[in-house]
Design a protein around this motif. Structure first.
Motif, PDB file in Angstrom:
ATOM      1  N   LEU A   1       0.816  -1.222   0.000  1.00 18.34           N
ATOM      2  CA  LEU A   1       0.000   0.000   0.000  1.00 18.34           C
ATOM      3  C   LEU A   1       0.850   1.272   0.000  1.00 18.34           C
ATOM      4  N   GLY A   2       0.208   2.362  -0.429  1.00 18.75           N
ATOM      5  CA  GLY A   2       0.777   3.696  -0.219  1.00 18.75           C
ATOM      6  C   GLY A   2       1.971   4.038  -1.076  1.00 18.75           C
ATOM      7  N   THR A   3       2.156   3.385  -2.213  1.00 18.50           N
ATOM      8  CA  THR A   3       3.276   3.730  -3.089  1.00 18.50           C
ATOM      9  C   THR A   3       2.856   3.537  -4.545  1.00 18.50           C
ATOM     10  N   LYS A   4       3.408   4.398  -5.409  1.00 15.39           N
ATOM     11  CA  LYS A   4       3.122   4.186  -6.833  1.00 15.39           C
ATOM     12  C   LYS A   4       4.069   3.137  -7.416  1.00 15.39           C
ATOM     13  N   ASN A   5       5.083   2.773  -6.629  1.00 14.10           N
ATOM     14  CA  ASN A   5       6.136   1.910  -7.168  1.00 14.10           C
ATOM     15  C   ASN A   5       5.845   0.424  -6.979  1.00 14.10           C
ATOM     16  N   VAL A   6       4.643   0.045  -7.361  1.00 17.41           N
ATOM     17  CA  VAL A   6       4.309  -1.379  -7.414  1.00 17.41           C
ATOM     18  C   VAL A   6       3.572  -1.594  -8.732  1.00 17.41           C
ATOM     19  N   ASP A   7       4.052  -2.554  -9.510  1.00 19.91           N
ATOM     20  CA  ASP A   7       3.571  -2.654 -10.893  1.00 19.91           C
ATOM     21  C   ASP A   7       2.413  -3.627 -11.064  1.00 19.91           C
ATOM     22  N   TYR A   8       2.493  -4.771 -10.398  1.00 17.19           N
ATOM     23  CA  TYR A   8       1.443  -5.784 -10.553  1.00 17.19           C
ATOM     24  C   TYR A   8       1.180  -6.441  -9.205  1.00 17.19           C
TER      25      TYR A   8
ATOM     26  N   GLN B   1      -9.784 -29.490  13.803  1.00 16.47           N
ATOM     27  CA  GLN B   1     -10.132 -28.336  12.964  1.00 16.47           C
ATOM     28  C   GLN B   1     -11.179 -28.816  11.951  1.00 16.47           C
ATOM     29  N   SER B   2     -12.138 -27.933  11.620  1.00 18.76           N
ATOM     30  CA  SER B   2     -13.222 -28.403  10.749  1.00 18.76           C
ATOM     31  C   SER B   2     -12.935 -28.186   9.268  1.00 18.76           C
ATOM     32  N   GLN B   3     -12.315 -27.040   8.975  1.00 16.90           N
ATOM     33  CA  GLN B   3     -12.245 -26.633   7.565  1.00 16.90           C
ATOM     34  C   GLN B   3     -10.994 -25.796   7.371  1.00 16.90           C
ATOM     35  N   THR B   4     -10.533 -25.732   6.132  1.00 13.92           N
ATOM     36  CA  THR B   4      -9.474 -24.792   5.770  1.00 13.92           C
ATOM     37  C   THR B   4      -9.783 -24.283   4.368  1.00 13.92           C
ATOM     38  N   VAL B   5      -9.157 -23.187   3.993  1.00 16.21           N
ATOM     39  CA  VAL B   5      -9.301 -22.716   2.618  1.00 16.21           C
ATOM     40  C   VAL B   5      -7.974 -22.970   1.919  1.00 16.21           C
ATOM     41  N   TYR B   6      -8.062 -23.804   0.912  1.00 14.08           N
ATOM     42  CA  TYR B   6      -6.862 -24.203   0.165  1.00 14.08           C
ATOM     43  C   TYR B   6      -6.602 -23.201  -0.946  1.00 14.08           C
ATOM     44  N   LYS B   7      -5.360 -22.748  -0.991  1.00 17.30           N
ATOM     45  CA  LYS B   7      -4.937 -21.869  -2.080  1.00 17.30           C
ATOM     46  C   LYS B   7      -3.741 -22.561  -2.733  1.00 17.30           C
ATOM     47  N   ASP B   8      -3.869 -22.894  -3.990  1.00 14.17           N
ATOM     48  CA  ASP B   8      -2.812 -23.655  -4.651  1.00 14.17           C
ATOM     49  C   ASP B   8      -1.611 -22.736  -4.895  1.00 14.17           C
ATOM     50  N   LEU B   9      -0.622 -22.857  -4.017  1.00 16.84           N
ATOM     51  CA  LEU B   9       0.535 -21.955  -4.087  1.00 16.84           C
ATOM     52  C   LEU B   9       1.386 -22.218  -5.315  1.00 16.84           C
ATOM     53  N   ARG B  10       1.229 -23.403  -5.892  1.00 19.52           N
ATOM     54  CA  ARG B  10       1.972 -23.681  -7.132  1.00 19.52           C
ATOM     55  C   ARG B  10       1.484 -22.752  -8.238  1.00 19.52           C
ATOM     56  N   GLN B  11       0.170 -22.514  -8.251  1.00 13.53           N
ATOM     57  CA  GLN B  11      -0.389 -21.594  -9.260  1.00 13.53           C
ATOM     58  C   GLN B  11       0.047 -20.152  -9.001  1.00 13.53           C
ATOM     59  N   LEU B  12       0.012 -19.769  -7.709  1.00 17.04           N
ATOM     60  CA  LEU B  12       0.383 -18.392  -7.353  1.00 17.04           C
ATOM     61  C   LEU B  12       1.819 -18.115  -7.796  1.00 17.04           C
ATOM     62  N   ALA B  13       2.694 -19.078  -7.498  1.00 19.29           N
ATOM     63  CA  ALA B  13       4.105 -18.927  -7.840  1.00 19.29           C
ATOM     64  C   ALA B  13       4.281 -18.861  -9.356  1.00 19.29           C
ATOM     65  N   GLU B  14       3.522 -19.665 -10.062  1.00 18.78           N
ATOM     66  CA  GLU B  14       3.654 -19.697 -11.516  1.00 18.78           C
ATOM     67  C   GLU B  14       3.217 -18.366 -12.133  1.00 18.78           C
ATOM     68  N   VAL B  15       2.099 -17.841 -11.622  1.00 15.82           N
ATOM     69  CA  VAL B  15       1.627 -16.554 -12.179  1.00 15.82           C
ATOM     70  C   VAL B  15       2.651 -15.461 -11.884  1.00 15.82           C
ATOM     71  N   ALA B  16       3.212 -15.471 -10.668  1.00 18.85           N
ATOM     72  CA  ALA B  16       4.200 -14.437 -10.325  1.00 18.85           C
ATOM     73  C   ALA B  16       5.419 -14.535 -11.244  1.00 18.85           C
ATOM     74  N   ALA B  17       5.880 -15.759 -11.461  1.00 16.42           N
ATOM     75  CA  ALA B  17       7.059 -15.943 -12.322  1.00 16.42           C
ATOM     76  C   ALA B  17       6.740 -15.539 -13.768  1.00 16.42           C
ATOM     77  N   ASN B  18       5.541 -15.876 -14.234  1.00 18.43           N
ATOM     78  CA  ASN B  18       5.152 -15.474 -15.594  1.00 18.43           C
ATOM     79  C   ASN B  18       5.103 -13.957 -15.715  1.00 18.43           C
ATOM     80  N   MET B  19       4.578 -13.318 -14.660  1.00 16.85           N
ATOM     81  CA  MET B  19       4.502 -11.849 -14.693  1.00 16.85           C
ATOM     82  C   MET B  19       5.900 -11.244 -14.816  1.00 16.85           C
ATOM     83  N   ALA B  20       6.818 -11.749 -13.987  1.00 18.46           N
ATOM     84  CA  ALA B  20       8.183 -11.208 -14.016  1.00 18.46           C
ATOM     85  C   ALA B  20       8.787 -11.429 -15.398  1.00 18.46           C
ATOM     86  N   ASP B  21       8.588 -12.618 -15.922  1.00 19.94           N
ATOM     87  CA  ASP B  21       9.144 -12.963 -17.239  1.00 19.94           C
ATOM     88  C   ASP B  21       8.558 -12.043 -18.324  1.00 19.94           C
TER      89      ASP B  21
END
Ligand code: GAL
Length: 362
Positions: free
Chosen positions: A127-134, A288-308
């Motif tokens: 937050l609070g900066t223009k210097n973040v691109d994606y 524990q009853s439940q969790t919310v799964y976030k596929d970190l493999r996808q997150l990492a892939e999108v981040a790497a694709n963005m950088a590329d």
């Protein structure tokens, strides 16, 4: 048995604080495939998920011919700033950052911008900066909605059941995601609080009353202990909204120390997030009853694709329907979809989906 977390911590070299891993070694741009070097600043090694994130981002970048310099700030915002400063001095070609304190990076990102280093905000919006691109993340409000929906369905609130006692926990106040998780949940829970089908006996339901600094499990455990001592001497708690697995594990410890998990006092419904190994095992064990799964493999892939894409002069793909404004500008975002996981579908989602092996969950 060695846990996945222990194994990852070993990989991360748990002895050095704050931790730096030069994934391939060598200087900027010296990759045999000529890709360049990307700095990755992750927030902490105390939570398994961020170890998985770091490893996955490095792997994705390396597969595209980049070198990666991975650092962990160990939940210390100042340490993270100086780590990023170092990466800027080393003149990395791009930065992928998961902030510890989303408003502490202003100055160091000025330096990155002066050195023409593009910045991708990873999972948590800076937050609070223009210097973040994606920005790349999951649909964070949906995370909160999935947690609330689970509670609503299990308590059969739509059928008019109640009243039930619920206690509410939120994430770190300096993490922008905290607000989204809370708002996503409360949007769905508020009508039942208004109709008194849900009652917060502690009286603590405003975001500022229920945050957990640095998402720390023991901090949540202490707060739950206080609540149980003060408001539940003669009643039982039926549900706990927890935004993150580490908090859920802390809450569970408090509940057990107050005699829950017995025939007389069954454990309440407890939500979570991240599908961390300890929590998935806890779900399988009926705690524990439940969790919310976030596929970190996808997150990492999108981040790497963005950088590329950025470094090759292409425009990265974004998909968010509404702009993610960081207080200074709308940040183009790619958001992935989270999935609700409990005992009924963990095998399908997590094991058949290849996130954990059946052995890891034993
Ligand atoms: C949040 C993230 C959650 C959880 C939490 C604690 O920023 O979105 O998935 O990991 O941090 O680490």
């Amino acid at each position: 048995m060695r846990t996945r977390r222990a194994a990852l911590a070993t990989i991360a070299g748990a002895a050095s604080l704050p931790f730096t891993l030069s994934a391939c070694g060598g200087d900027k741009g010296s990759s045999s495939q000529g890709g360049g070097t990307i700095g990755i600043a992750m927030p902490t090694r105390a939570s398994e998920r961020w170890l998985t994130d770091g490893k996955s981002v490095v792997k994705n970048l390396e597969s595209k011919g980049y070198q990666a310099k991975l650092v962990y700030g160990d939940d210390d915002p100042k340490a993270q700033v100086s780590q990023i400063e170092d990466l800027v001095k080393q003149r990395v070609d791009a930065l992928i950052i998961a902030a510890i304190d989303n408003e502490s990076l202003n100055d160091v990102l000025e330096k990155a911008a002066a050195a023409k280093i593009p910045v991708i905000s990873y999972d948590r919006l800076i937050l609070g900066t223009k210097n973040v691109d994606y920005y790349v993340s999951f649909d964070n409000e949906q995370v909160g909605r999935l947690q609330a929906t689970y509670i609503i369905e299990k308590l059969r609130l739509e059928d008019g059941k109640g009243p039930f006692n619920i206690e509410l926990f939120a994430g770190s106040p300096d993490d922008n995601n905290t607000k989204y998780f809370y708002e996503g949940s409360m949007h769905l829970l508020q009508p039942y609080l208004d109709s008194k089908q849900l009652v917060v006996q502690s009286g603590q339901s405003k975001l500022s009353d229920i945050t957990t600094l640095r998402w720390d499990g023991p901090t949540a455990q202490k707060r739950m202990n206080r609540i149980l001592a003060k408001s539940y001497a003669n009643r039982t708690v039926d549900a706990v909204l927890s935004p993150y697995d580490g908090i859920s594990i802390g809450v569970l410890s408090a509940l057990k120390s107050y005699g829950y998990d017995s025939d007389r006092k069954p454990l309440p419904i407890i939500t979570g997030q991240d599908a961390e190994l300890a929590s998935v095992k806890s779900i399988i064990a009926g705690e524990q009853s439940q969790t919310v799964y976030k596929d970190l493999r996808q997150l990492a892939e999108v981040a790497a694709n963005m950088a590329d894409d950025i470094l090759k002069g292409r425009t990265p793909r974004v998909n968010s329907r509404r702009a993610y404004n960081n207080g200074v500008k709308p940040v183009p975002a790619y958001l992935l979809q989270p999935t609700s996981v409990d005992k009924s579908n963990y095998n399908y989602v997590l094991v058949l989906g290849g996130y954990y092996t059946a052995d890891e969950l034993k």
